[in-house]
Design an enzyme around this catalytic site. Structure first.
Site, mmCIF file in Angstrom:
data_model
loop_
_atom_site.group_PDB
_atom_site.id
_atom_site.type_symbol
_atom_site.label_atom_id
_atom_site.label_comp_id
_atom_site.label_asym_id
_atom_site.label_seq_id
_atom_site.Cartn_x
_atom_site.Cartn_y
_atom_site.Cartn_z
ATOM 1 N N ASP A 116 -9.870 -3.295 -5.319
ATOM 2 C CA ASP A 116 -8.609 -3.007 -5.745
ATOM 3 C C ASP A 116 -7.226 -2.623 -4.815
ATOM 4 O O ASP A 116 -6.453 -2.676 -4.984
ATOM 5 C CB ASP A 116 -8.608 -1.648 -6.505
ATOM 6 C CG ASP A 116 -9.425 -0.321 -5.763
ATOM 7 O OD1 ASP A 116 -10.541 -0.663 -5.407
ATOM 8 O OD2 ASP A 116 -8.665 0.379 -5.480
ATOM 9 N N GLY B 254 -5.867 1.702 -11.865
ATOM 10 C CA GLY B 254 -4.787 1.223 -12.431
ATOM 11 C C GLY B 254 -3.604 1.904 -11.298
ATOM 12 O O GLY B 254 -3.913 2.666 -10.164
ATOM 13 N N ARG C 107 8.065 0.736 -2.090
ATOM 14 C CA ARG C 107 7.117 -0.240 -1.455
ATOM 15 C C ARG C 107 7.959 -1.571 -2.193
ATOM 16 O O ARG C 107 8.343 -1.756 -3.293
ATOM 17 C CB ARG C 107 5.914 0.048 -1.911
ATOM 18 C CG ARG C 107 4.913 -0.810 -1.257
ATOM 19 C CD ARG C 107 3.334 -0.170 -1.375
ATOM 20 N NE ARG C 107 3.052 0.001 -2.781
ATOM 21 C CZ ARG C 107 1.611 0.357 -3.031
ATOM 22 N NH1 ARG C 107 0.995 0.382 -2.101
ATOM 23 N NH2 ARG C 107 1.272 0.306 -4.240
ATOM 24 N N ARG D 188 -3.620 -7.442 -7.236
ATOM 25 C CA ARG D 188 -4.879 -7.356 -6.583
ATOM 26 C C ARG D 188 -6.218 -7.980 -7.329
ATOM 27 O O ARG D 188 -6.065 -8.337 -8.193
ATOM 28 C CB ARG D 188 -5.350 -5.507 -6.528
ATOM 29 C CG ARG D 188 -4.138 -4.882 -6.197
ATOM 30 C CD ARG D 188 -3.808 -3.381 -6.875
ATOM 31 N NE ARG D 188 -2.814 -2.887 -6.507
ATOM 32 C CZ ARG D 188 -2.632 -2.098 -5.480
ATOM 33 N NH1 ARG D 188 -3.587 -1.833 -4.932
ATOM 34 N NH2 ARG D 188 -1.396 -1.548 -5.334
HETATM 35 P P1 AMP Z 1 -6.851 4.362 -3.155
HETATM 36 O O1 AMP Z 1 -8.180 4.703 -2.753
HETATM 37 O O2 AMP Z 1 -5.664 5.066 -2.611
HETATM 38 O O3 AMP Z 1 -6.349 3.092 -3.251
HETATM 39 O O4 AMP Z 1 -6.410 4.671 -4.769
HETATM 40 C C1 AMP Z 1 -7.609 4.430 -5.684
HETATM 41 C C2 AMP Z 1 -7.205 4.494 -7.072
HETATM 42 O O5 AMP Z 1 -6.811 5.881 -7.246
HETATM 43 C C3 AMP Z 1 -5.873 3.810 -7.423
HETATM 44 O O6 AMP Z 1 -5.791 3.623 -8.725
HETATM 45 C C4 AMP Z 1 -5.015 4.894 -7.319
HETATM 46 O O7 AMP Z 1 -3.517 4.605 -8.054
HETATM 47 C C5 AMP Z 1 -5.730 6.161 -7.719
HETATM 48 N N1 AMP Z 1 -5.120 7.375 -6.914
HETATM 49 C C6 AMP Z 1 -4.993 7.561 -5.761
HETATM 50 N N2 AMP Z 1 -4.335 8.829 -5.598
HETATM 51 C C7 AMP Z 1 -3.730 9.305 -6.647
HETATM 52 C C8 AMP Z 1 -3.224 10.380 -7.060
HETATM 53 N N3 AMP Z 1 -2.869 11.335 -6.239
HETATM 54 N N4 AMP Z 1 -2.910 10.582 -8.326
HETATM 55 C C9 AMP Z 1 -3.174 9.577 -9.109
HETATM 56 N N5 AMP Z 1 -3.842 8.548 -8.929
HETATM 57 C C10 AMP Z 1 -4.283 8.364 -7.768
HETATM 58 MG MG MG Z 2 -5.267 1.691 -3.841
#
Ligand code: AMP
Ligand code: MG
Length: 483
Positions: A259, A100, A186, A193
């Site tokens: 995602d 999420g 953004r 997604r």
């Molecule tokens: P990503 O690989 O960056 O697309 O992230 C995958 C998931 O992890 C998504 O649901 C993001 O919202 C969550 N996410 C990534 N970095 C963070 C963060 N620093 N704090 C909280 N959620 C994160």
């Molecule tokens: Mg992501």
């Protein structure tokens, strides 16, 4: 634009025509919540006048302290109930379950005067119920990369989310090392997604899958109202076209998890992406992608894999025969677009049987010689000696290819300069912007790189250096998922 003197002219809604659109879906699609108010003294680093126009926002608002307060999450946009969306996804091929908006927050949806709906989303504005082990923060480094790259992609004519504003939070964020924090705003028509649909499908909630599909179709695919299979076919096509653009321009996304796949076929979630410097088809831009699942050459195949995952998530809505038929069009859509782009890059007008072979031979030669991807195409209509210089020890082979190409060429060199960019966001250029901002508070360098990327096909005498391959001390910079 670089922010300067503050004026106080705005309203708590910045004059935006807000519409609580996603919030019309039932509660289980999101969590309504305010932003966390990260940091104590947010400072606007840069704002994007071109993006502001998309939501009918006057760039004069950038100097309003309220703009910075809103784009840092310190103040809400009056008239919109912010929300974090829930979704799920397959990460590196493995079902990851519920994810999420873990650090993103939808703070507005704007209906512009043209009638288009735009999401305004903060990234890095604090924790949400979907943060899992994360801190809800974004670091300046990755935020600058996304800020620059989304604008670069837009200017290259590639479907993408955009960045409206970049704010320094003043807070230090822990990653491998302590880093300055940021909030990025953004813009995208929608942030839905593939993983949104997977989330409900794998809980057996087919009614919610239908609700979400109909919500998305009504707003973004009105020509497919009542035609779920036709809509899925359109998603297949848009995804294929987006990836064909990536392959033609030499862009590697790095984390093509479901995602991170936009239902609108937008390039979304800029993380450890990279533009090719030398042409290496097996280029892996993400340091943490050990098996190379998301290597440059794998991207078209992964696009199909992800669409198959989406098809499964839609299987309660659309019959399997129709899903399979739509998936079967992917390769044709991809190849048609890719071929058209590559032919245009070479300036080939009349169709000729040998064209595919000519393109393939050039790519093979580039890979063998380690020729610079962007410059090989950009310099093709220029002097032979300049072009041949890109091929090192393989000059003789390059000369032979060039001779047959020149004999075949029937295009317009000026048109080629409108499809072969001189400037892409090379890793070292992004790094230059990051170091300028982080080490010297030098916003002018960021601004210069930003405006060069906005017209990547033009000559920029003051920025000539940014068209070059990485200097020796900036080769092999590593990027990872940490952001
Ligand atoms: P990503 O690989 O960056 O697309 O992230 C995958 C998931 O992890 C998504 O649901 C993001 O919202 C969550 N996410 C990534 N970095 C963070 C963060 N620093 N704090 C909280 N959620 C994160
Ligand atoms: Mg992501």
């Amino acid at each position: 634009m670089i922010p300067h003197e503050a004026s106080q002219t705005g309203s708590p809604s910045l004059g935006l025509a807000l519409e609580n659109h996603f919030g019309r879906l039932p509660d289980e699609f999101y969590t309504r919540m305010p932003a966390e108010r990260v940091g104590t003294a947010p400072r606007l680093i840069h704002a994007n006048a071109a993006a502001a126009k998309l939501i009918d926002l006057d760039p004069a608002a950038f100097t309003d302290p309220q703009f910075t307060a809103i784009m840092s999450g310190h103040q809400p946009l009056e008239g919109f109930a912010p929300l974090a969306m829930v979704y799920a996804g397959h990460q590196f091929g493995v079902w990851a379950g519920q994810l999420g908006d873990g650090r993103a927050l939808l703070i507005g949806q704007v209906r512009n005067r043209a009638g288009d709906l735009w999401d305004v989303q903060l990234k890095g504005s604090g924790k949400t119920p979907y943060s899992r082990f994360g801190d809800g923060r974004a670091v300046m480094r990755s935020s600058i990369r996304e800020y620059l790259c989304s604008e670069a992609m837009a200017a290259l004519g590639i479907p993408t989310s955009l960045a409206l504003a970049l704010v320094a939070t003043g807070e230090t964020v822990r990653r491998e090392e302590p880093e300055p924090g940021a909030v990025l705003t953004r813009l995208a028509r929608s942030h839905v997604r593939f993983g949104h649909f997977e989330h409900f499908h794998y809980q057996g909630k087919s009614e919610q899958v239908r609700l979400l599909a109909d919500h998305v179709i009504a707003e973004y695919f009105p020509e497919f109202v009542g035609d779920h299979a036709g809509w899925f076919g359109e998603v297949v096509k848009r995804t294929a076209h987006m990836i064909a653009h990536w392959q033609a321009v030499g862009f590697a996304h790095g984390v093509m998890n479901t995602d991170n796949m936009s239902i609108l076929g937008l390039t979304l979630d800029y993380g450890p992406f990279g533009f090719l410097d030398i042409y290496d088809p097996n280029f892996i831009c993400n340091h943490t992608d050990e098996t190379g699942r998301y290597s440059f050459l794998n991207q078209p195949g992964i696009g199909h894999w992800n669409l198959k995952a989406l098809a499964i998530a839609l299987s309660s809505l659309i019959g399997s025969e129709k899903l399979v038929a739509a998936l079967g069009t992917y390769e044709t859509h991809f190849m048609e677009k890719y071929r058209a782009l590559m032919r245009a890059k070479l300036g080939l007008v009349r169709e000729d049987e040998g064209d595919d072979r000519m393109i393939g031979e050039l790519l093979a030669l580039m890979a063998k010689a380690g020729a610079d991807y962007t410059l090989t195409f950009r310099n093709l209509p220029r002097e032979d000696q300049v072009w041949l210089g890109l091929f090192g020890n393989h000059r003789a082979d390059a000369q032979a290819w060039l001779a047959s190409y020149r004999a075949r060429f029937d295009g317009d060199p000026e048109m080629m300069d409108r499809i072969n960019p001189k400037f892409v966001l090379r890793n070292w250029v992004a790094e230059t912007a990051i170091r300028a901002v982080e080490d010297r508070s030098d916003i002018a360098t960021l601004d210069r790189i930003f405006s060069i990327l906005q017209s990547p096909y033009d000559e920029h005498p003051d920025g000539e250096a940014f068209a070059a391959p990485p200097p020796p001390d900036m080769c092999g910079l590593e990027v990872s998922c940490s952001s």
